[in-house]
Design a protein around this motif. Sequence first.
Motif, PDB file in Angstrom:
ATOM      1  N   LEU A   1       0.814  -1.220   0.000  1.00 50.66           N
ATOM      2  CA  LEU A   1       0.000   0.000   0.000  1.00 50.66           C
ATOM      3  C   LEU A   1       0.845   1.267   0.000  1.00 50.66           C
ATOM      4  O   LEU A   1       0.297   2.371   0.061  1.00 50.66           O
ATOM      5  N   ARG A   2       2.168   1.104  -0.043  1.00 51.50           N
ATOM      6  CA  ARG A   2       3.037   2.264  -0.033  1.00 51.50           C
ATOM      7  C   ARG A   2       2.739   3.161  -1.236  1.00 51.50           C
ATOM      8  O   ARG A   2       2.495   2.688  -2.337  1.00 51.50           O
ATOM      9  N   GLY A   3       2.718   4.452  -1.006  1.00 48.30           N
ATOM     10  CA  GLY A   3       2.384   5.405  -2.049  1.00 48.30           C
ATOM     11  C   GLY A   3       0.938   5.851  -1.994  1.00 48.30           C
ATOM     12  O   GLY A   3       0.556   6.818  -2.663  1.00 48.30           O
ATOM     13  N   LYS A   4       0.122   5.155  -1.188  1.00 52.14           N
ATOM     14  CA  LYS A   4      -1.271   5.539  -0.996  1.00 52.14           C
ATOM     15  C   LYS A   4      -1.450   6.148   0.390  1.00 52.14           C
ATOM     16  O   LYS A   4      -0.685   5.877   1.322  1.00 52.14           O
ATOM     17  N   ILE A   5      -2.471   6.980   0.513  1.00 56.73           N
ATOM     18  CA  ILE A   5      -2.919   7.391   1.839  1.00 56.73           C
ATOM     19  C   ILE A   5      -3.799   6.264   2.357  1.00 56.73           C
ATOM     20  O   ILE A   5      -4.770   5.876   1.703  1.00 56.73           O
ATOM     21  N   VAL A   6      -3.452   5.715   3.499  1.00 57.93           N
ATOM     22  CA  VAL A   6      -4.172   4.561   4.049  1.00 57.93           C
ATOM     23  C   VAL A   6      -4.964   5.020   5.268  1.00 57.93           C
ATOM     24  O   VAL A   6      -4.422   5.664   6.171  1.00 57.93           O
ATOM     25  N   LEU A   7      -6.229   4.680   5.268  1.00 51.83           N
ATOM     26  CA  LEU A   7      -7.098   5.001   6.391  1.00 51.83           C
ATOM     27  C   LEU A   7      -7.548   3.699   7.037  1.00 51.83           C
ATOM     28  O   LEU A   7      -8.307   2.932   6.440  1.00 51.83           O
ATOM     29  N   LEU A   8      -7.035   3.416   8.240  1.00 54.32           N
ATOM     30  CA  LEU A   8      -7.454   2.233   8.976  1.00 54.32           C
ATOM     31  C   LEU A   8      -8.711   2.573   9.765  1.00 54.32           C
ATOM     32  O   LEU A   8      -8.736   3.535  10.535  1.00 54.32           O
ATOM     33  N   ASP A   9      -9.748   1.774   9.569  1.00 53.01           N
ATOM     34  CA  ASP A   9     -11.011   1.954  10.279  1.00 53.01           C
ATOM     35  C   ASP A   9     -11.214   0.756  11.194  1.00 53.01           C
ATOM     36  O   ASP A   9     -11.599  -0.324  10.739  1.00 53.01           O
ATOM     37  N   PHE A  10     -10.933   0.937  12.489  1.00 55.72           N
ATOM     38  CA  PHE A  10     -11.126  -0.128  13.467  1.00 55.72           C
ATOM     39  C   PHE A  10     -12.606  -0.162  13.832  1.00 55.72           C
ATOM     40  O   PHE A  10     -13.137   0.805  14.380  1.00 55.72           O
ATOM     41  N   TRP A  11     -13.270  -1.276  13.537  1.00 57.16           N
ATOM     42  CA  TRP A  11     -14.711  -1.352  13.690  1.00 57.16           C
ATOM     43  C   TRP A  11     -15.111  -2.743  14.176  1.00 57.16           C
ATOM     44  O   TRP A  11     -14.300  -3.675  14.210  1.00 57.16           O
ATOM     45  N   THR A  12     -16.367  -2.851  14.571  1.00 55.34           N
ATOM     46  CA  THR A  12     -16.971  -4.134  14.871  1.00 55.34           C
ATOM     47  C   THR A  12     -18.424  -4.038  14.447  1.00 55.34           C
ATOM     48  O   THR A  12     -19.060  -2.991  14.603  1.00 55.34           O
ATOM     49  N   PHE A  13     -18.972  -5.104  13.856  1.00 51.43           N
ATOM     50  CA  PHE A  13     -20.225  -4.916  13.129  1.00 51.43           C
ATOM     51  C   PHE A  13     -21.454  -4.767  14.014  1.00 51.43           C
ATOM     52  O   PHE A  13     -22.544  -4.455  13.527  1.00 51.43           O
ATOM     53  N   CYS A  14     -21.311  -4.922  15.342  1.00 49.31           N
ATOM     54  CA  CYS A  14     -22.439  -4.651  16.237  1.00 49.31           C
ATOM     55  C   CYS A  14     -22.605  -3.162  16.521  1.00 49.31           C
ATOM     56  O   CYS A  14     -23.646  -2.725  17.001  1.00 49.31           O
ATOM     57  N   CYS A  15     -21.604  -2.371  16.254  1.00 44.75           N
ATOM     58  CA  CYS A  15     -21.485  -1.001  16.777  1.00 44.75           C
ATOM     59  C   CYS A  15     -22.146   0.017  15.859  1.00 44.75           C
ATOM     60  O   CYS A  15     -21.712   0.209  14.714  1.00 44.75           O
ATOM     61  N   ILE A  16     -23.175   0.704  16.351  1.00 44.04           N
ATOM     62  CA  ILE A  16     -23.896   1.678  15.533  1.00 44.04           C
ATOM     63  C   ILE A  16     -22.997   2.836  15.133  1.00 44.04           C
ATOM     64  O   ILE A  16     -23.088   3.355  14.013  1.00 44.04           O
ATOM     65  N   ASN A  17     -22.087   3.252  16.007  1.00 47.12           N
ATOM     66  CA  ASN A  17     -21.177   4.346  15.664  1.00 47.12           C
ATOM     67  C   ASN A  17     -20.251   3.938  14.529  1.00 47.12           C
ATOM     68  O   ASN A  17     -19.906   4.742  13.666  1.00 47.12           O
ATOM     69  N   CYS A  18     -19.851   2.658  14.524  1.00 51.99           N
ATOM     70  CA  CYS A  18     -19.014   2.145  13.434  1.00 51.99           C
ATOM     71  C   CYS A  18     -19.779   2.155  12.114  1.00 51.99           C
ATOM     72  O   CYS A  18     -19.212   2.461  11.058  1.00 51.99           O
ATOM     73  N   LEU A  19     -21.068   1.825  12.168  1.00 51.32           N
ATOM     74  CA  LEU A  19     -21.883   1.858  10.956  1.00 51.32           C
ATOM     75  C   LEU A  19     -22.039   3.283  10.448  1.00 51.32           C
ATOM     76  O   LEU A  19     -22.042   3.522   9.232  1.00 51.32           O
ATOM     77  N   HIS A  20     -22.157   4.242  11.371  1.00 50.90           N
ATOM     78  CA  HIS A  20     -22.201   5.642  10.959  1.00 50.90           C
ATOM     79  C   HIS A  20     -20.922   6.022  10.208  1.00 50.90           C
ATOM     80  O   HIS A  20     -20.970   6.726   9.196  1.00 50.90           O
ATOM     81  N   VAL A  21     -19.779   5.576  10.727  1.00 51.26           N
ATOM     82  CA  VAL A  21     -18.501   5.927  10.101  1.00 51.26           C
ATOM     83  C   VAL A  21     -18.400   5.333   8.695  1.00 51.26           C
ATOM     84  O   VAL A  21     -17.875   5.978   7.774  1.00 51.26           O
ATOM     85  N   LEU A  22     -18.897   4.114   8.502  1.00 56.23           N
ATOM     86  CA  LEU A  22     -18.889   3.528   7.158  1.00 56.23           C
ATOM     87  C   LEU A  22     -19.561   4.461   6.158  1.00 56.23           C
ATOM     88  O   LEU A  22     -19.061   4.674   5.047  1.00 56.23           O
ATOM     89  N   ASP A  23     -20.704   5.031   6.570  1.00 55.27           N
ATOM     90  CA  ASP A  23     -21.420   5.942   5.671  1.00 55.27           C
ATOM     91  C   ASP A  23     -20.705   7.278   5.523  1.00 55.27           C
ATOM     92  O   ASP A  23     -20.722   7.884   4.446  1.00 55.27           O
ATOM     93  N   GLU A  24     -20.075   7.757   6.600  1.00 55.29           N
ATOM     94  CA  GLU A  24     -19.325   9.014   6.525  1.00 55.29           C
ATOM     95  C   GLU A  24     -18.168   8.911   5.530  1.00 55.29           C
ATOM     96  O   GLU A  24     -17.828   9.888   4.852  1.00 55.29           O
TER      97      GLU A  24
END
Length: 654
Positions: free
Chosen positions: A34-57
């Motif tokens: 992935l070198r040369g790209k901007i990498v965004l790590l999204d630490f999530w768990t699929f039960c979490c409503i806030n994590c689902l919000h971030v997916l849409d954001e």
Amino acid sequence: MTETVRTHLRVRASELVGRNWLNTGGKSLDLEALRGKIVLLDFWTFCCINCLHVLDELRPLEQEYSDVLVTVGVHSPKFEHEADPVALAAAVERYEIRHPVLDDPELDTWKAYTARAWPTLVVIDPEGYIVAHLSGEGHADGLAVLIPELIAEHEAKGTLHRGDGPYVAPEATSGTLRFPGKALFLPPGRGGSDAAGDAGSWLVTDTGHHRLVELSTDFETVLATYGSGDKGFADGGAASARFNEPQGLVLLPEGVAATAGYDVVVADTVNHRLRGLSLADGHVRALAGNGVQRLLETGPARVDEEGAAYGARLEADPLQVSLSSPWDVVWSARLNAVIVAMAGVHQIFSFDPATGAVSIIAGNGLEGLLDGAANEAWFAQSSGLAEDADGNIWVADSETSALRRLVIADDGAVTVESAVGKGLFDFGFRDGPAAEARLQHPLGVTVLPDGSVAIADTYNGAVRRYDPATGTVSTLARGLSEPSDVIVDHTRVAGAEPLLVVVEANKHQLVYVPIPKEAQQVDEGAAQTHRPKSPVAPGLLELTVRFTAPTGQKLDDRWGDPTQLKISSTPPELLVSGGGTSVGLRRSLELASDVPEGVLHITARAAACDGPEDADGEIPDHAACHLYQQDWGIPVLLQADGDTELVLDLRGMD
């Protein structure tokens, strides 16, 4: 104007380690690839409503910067069921995730990046160095500033590589239903299709297809559909209306429906709206919600909501109210209103079809399990509702794996009680006395004819039963695939064996389940979410939450300090002093010397507004403002040589 500040100390990103990769066509990825790209790590768990919000954001950013930005979802599970690779693959498909996902069941990558909360975002520059730690949701605007800065910097250095990313689309699941959410029985004469006849029909939120489907009682024959099936928001007729992952449904009493002009209230979850469906003509209309996700109050009331008038109307116009992931709805005969499980802000709302009034009736917005008066109670992603014969409301409180109850007095006052469940990180599969029983992320609830309560125990793949008369829990059915709702079958003739209707989300179907005469007793144990415990010393603990406003934003100090901490602990004896709510992002805590371990519950908020400032250096009234918030549950282990300082990132920049 607050500027983004980066230190000269550059930290190299840790390697991505896990069990498997999804959405990569079977290939494993590493940071070198992935070198040369901007990498965004999204630490999530699929039960979490806030994590689902971030997916849409993140979706608009992923689309706009598809040639330079690679999002990697690092799935670090909270619940045991979420560590099942089959369940994870279903969740990745259900939420239409279009980036690579690393399966991190042992939390190896989570630990390497010192993540402490779901969701956490980490930004890695094209040279492989960490440039930002972001906790919680609401960071899209800040990322929209940071990403162009990184593009400009690394194009100038020659270290940015444009081109396609590593995402490979998986095969899609097809069928009449796709990850259905909730179901509603339509009695004869009230359905939208004449073909239902004397048997009635079932209205289902076909969540994965972004529509509603009316089925016959065989669960196979489609009688009608409502919504085009295209994700989005649009009012109109059955063929042109649009939903976005709808969930809960409630059929209004006939008299109320006749006055209101619609029959069914729909929790249009990802649109953050309530919608009304007229079954006679299939017309869909917006009832409440402006489509902007509610965080918490802004302005002078932002810092101290404890004195809020519960039951007071939030806005004169219901279409100007901000909602947050309404997940289920039920009619309350006692309050003469629709009760709404507002999962995204951990509160219970009401909606009055006669006046359009939207009100908060329980929950102060803190995430957890705490009973008491309505404005003191804590909920955690409530996702299922049912009314009993006494007019009280039962609540499936998913993130605490709990069964709760709203006790509604004659004067409308609400008190919250817990029947089953212990806390935010406690779950399991155990029947018996309610105090010892355990559920795992339940999403649905219904009241049985004998007054007991059936629970769609989603992550245990079971239907459970709580008997208020004996205070015990038992199991009615097992072997289901993520049951998301359970309803009493109202079509049975007198003398027939009673049945339940279960929405089996991961098998994309509704099924009939008999209520056994003798329920099972299961004990597969109680469990807790396993995360690294932070060693801390008894006595003084200095807490700092780092927050740097994005470039172009300024802390909103028009009403005083725009930051706030709310702190408590489990057990309460862990925290000798320093708890409660006050402004600022620093706090001195005193921890007990005779409590070996526990959890610190920390909520941080910060408000910032877009520039430019006016001539006096003030934020103009028309400026767009943003509220950043994160709830942490920090497991701590007390030991003499433990840390005396705890640093968390709400928005930390390196």
